[in-house]
Design an enzyme around this catalytic site. Structure first.
Site, PDB file in Angstrom:
ATOM      1  N   CYS A   1       0.835  -1.206   0.000  1.00  0.00           N
ATOM      2  CA  CYS A   1       0.000   0.000   0.000  1.00  0.00           C
ATOM      3  C   CYS A   1       0.877   1.267   0.000  1.00  0.00           C
ATOM      4  O   CYS A   1       1.471   1.568  -1.022  1.00  0.00           O
ATOM      5  CB  CYS A   1      -0.991  -0.072   1.153  1.00  0.00           C
ATOM      6  SG  CYS A   1      -2.403   0.974   0.880  1.00  0.00           S
TER       7      CYS A   1
ATOM      8  N   HIS B   1      -3.581  -4.955   1.794  1.00  0.00           N
ATOM      9  CA  HIS B   1      -2.838  -5.300   3.028  1.00  0.00           C
ATOM     10  C   HIS B   1      -2.908  -6.795   3.349  1.00  0.00           C
ATOM     11  O   HIS B   1      -3.740  -7.204   4.180  1.00  0.00           O
ATOM     12  CB  HIS B   1      -3.433  -4.529   4.213  1.00  0.00           C
ATOM     13  CG  HIS B   1      -3.059  -3.089   4.279  1.00  0.00           C
ATOM     14  ND1 HIS B   1      -2.106  -2.597   5.140  1.00  0.00           N
ATOM     15  CD2 HIS B   1      -3.525  -2.029   3.593  1.00  0.00           C
ATOM     16  CE1 HIS B   1      -1.994  -1.285   4.985  1.00  0.00           C
ATOM     17  NE2 HIS B   1      -2.849  -0.914   4.053  1.00  0.00           N
TER      18      HIS B   1
ATOM     19  N   GLU C   1      -1.133  -8.506   5.278  1.00  0.00           N
ATOM     20  CA  GLU C   1      -0.824  -8.788   6.687  1.00  0.00           C
ATOM     21  C   GLU C   1      -2.066  -8.701   7.572  1.00  0.00           C
ATOM     22  O   GLU C   1      -2.039  -9.134   8.722  1.00  0.00           O
ATOM     23  CB  GLU C   1       0.280  -7.831   7.182  1.00  0.00           C
ATOM     24  CG  GLU C   1      -0.149  -6.422   7.525  1.00  0.00           C
ATOM     25  CD  GLU C   1      -0.387  -5.529   6.304  1.00  0.00           C
ATOM     26  OE1 GLU C   1      -0.389  -6.020   5.156  1.00  0.00           O
ATOM     27  OE2 GLU C   1      -0.590  -4.312   6.522  1.00  0.00           O
TER      28      GLU C   1
HETATM   29  N1  GLN Z   1      -3.166   6.580   1.152  1.00  0.00           N
HETATM   30  C1  GLN Z   1      -1.936   6.211   1.770  1.00  0.00           C
HETATM   31  C2  GLN Z   1      -0.757   6.952   1.138  1.00  0.00           C
HETATM   32  O1  GLN Z   1      -0.926   7.693   0.259  1.00  0.00           O
HETATM   33  C3  GLN Z   1      -1.698   4.718   1.701  1.00  0.00           C
HETATM   34  C4  GLN Z   1      -2.721   3.991   2.554  1.00  0.00           C
HETATM   35  C5  GLN Z   1      -2.241   2.690   3.108  1.00  0.00           C
HETATM   36  O2  GLN Z   1      -1.059   2.360   3.143  1.00  0.00           O
HETATM   37  N2  GLN Z   1      -3.192   1.927   3.617  1.00  0.00           N
HETATM   38  O3  GLN Z   1       0.349   6.797   1.533  1.00  0.00           O
END
Ligand code: GLN
Length: 189
Positions: free
Chosen positions: A78, A170, A172
């Site tokens: 992410c 995610h 995890e």
């Molecule tokens: N929106 C977040 C970012 O721009 C990422 C969100 C996440 O890691 N769950 O870094």
């Protein structure tokens, strides 16, 4: 030799990785300073907030990660996948530029548009994985060297480029260690 998996420990969702890797019998190390990477065999860039992480990545730590990534597996989750991408949009921001990817921050919308969806995945015995997308980035385009391991609605959500990989969701937080095991297989190969 015992493998140690480093987890960038500046901000974000780190503890669940430690728990899963411990269950799989793998040692982890919290990476805060450049020399924490010494002796590690792989690195996880966790989910969280990429802008906050960037504020805490010193030039020395950035250099150490870039050198490490040349020869060792790195997995961005992410926010971590945003750090991995070569080009970041919405808005554009600095990144480590490790993978030939263009990625849109918050590409699926705001916090309340986060979602959980089963995604088809070949490396799993039962062929699906619970995709937990939290203010996830959206992969807009990938280079020829990037392989897609899973799509959600025709958008790549799990990609790899040699020993580097990224998931925009995610793993995890799912009760499933298949993607962690796949990442660990990159250490051996
Ligand atoms: N929106 C977040 C970012 O721009 C990422 C969100 C996440 O890691 N769950 O870094």
């Amino acid at each position: 030799m015992v493998s140690i998996v480093g987890i960038l420990y500046l901000q974000g969702c780190c503890v669940p990785h430690e728990k899963i890797l411990k269950k799989l019998g793998v040692e982890t190390r919290r990476i805060i300073y450049a020399n924490d990477l010494d002796g590690c065999s792989a690195l996880i860039l966790p989910g969280g907030e990429s802008t906050t992480m960037l504020k805490h990545i010193t030039p020395k730590l950035e250099d150490a990660i870039l050198t490490f990534a040349k020869a060792n597996p790195v997995w961005g989750i992410c926010a971590g996948s945003i750090l991995m991408a070569k080009h970041v949009k919405n808005p554009s921001q600095k990144s480590l530029g490790l993978m030939d990817v263009t990625i849109l921050r918050n590409g699926y919308g705001a916090q309340n548009e986060s979602f959980i969806r089963k995604i088809p995945m070949k490396l799993k015995e039962n062929d699906t994985f619970e995709g937990i997308f939290i203010r996830a980035p959206q992969i807009e385009s990938i280079g020829d060297d990037v392989k897609v391991l899973a799509f959600d609605d025709e958008v790549p959500v799990f990609i790899e480029q040699d020993h580097l990989m990224a998931t925009t969701f995610h793993p995890e937080l799912a009760k499933d260690d298949a993607i962690h095991r796949y990442f660990l297989s990159k250490i051996e190969s």
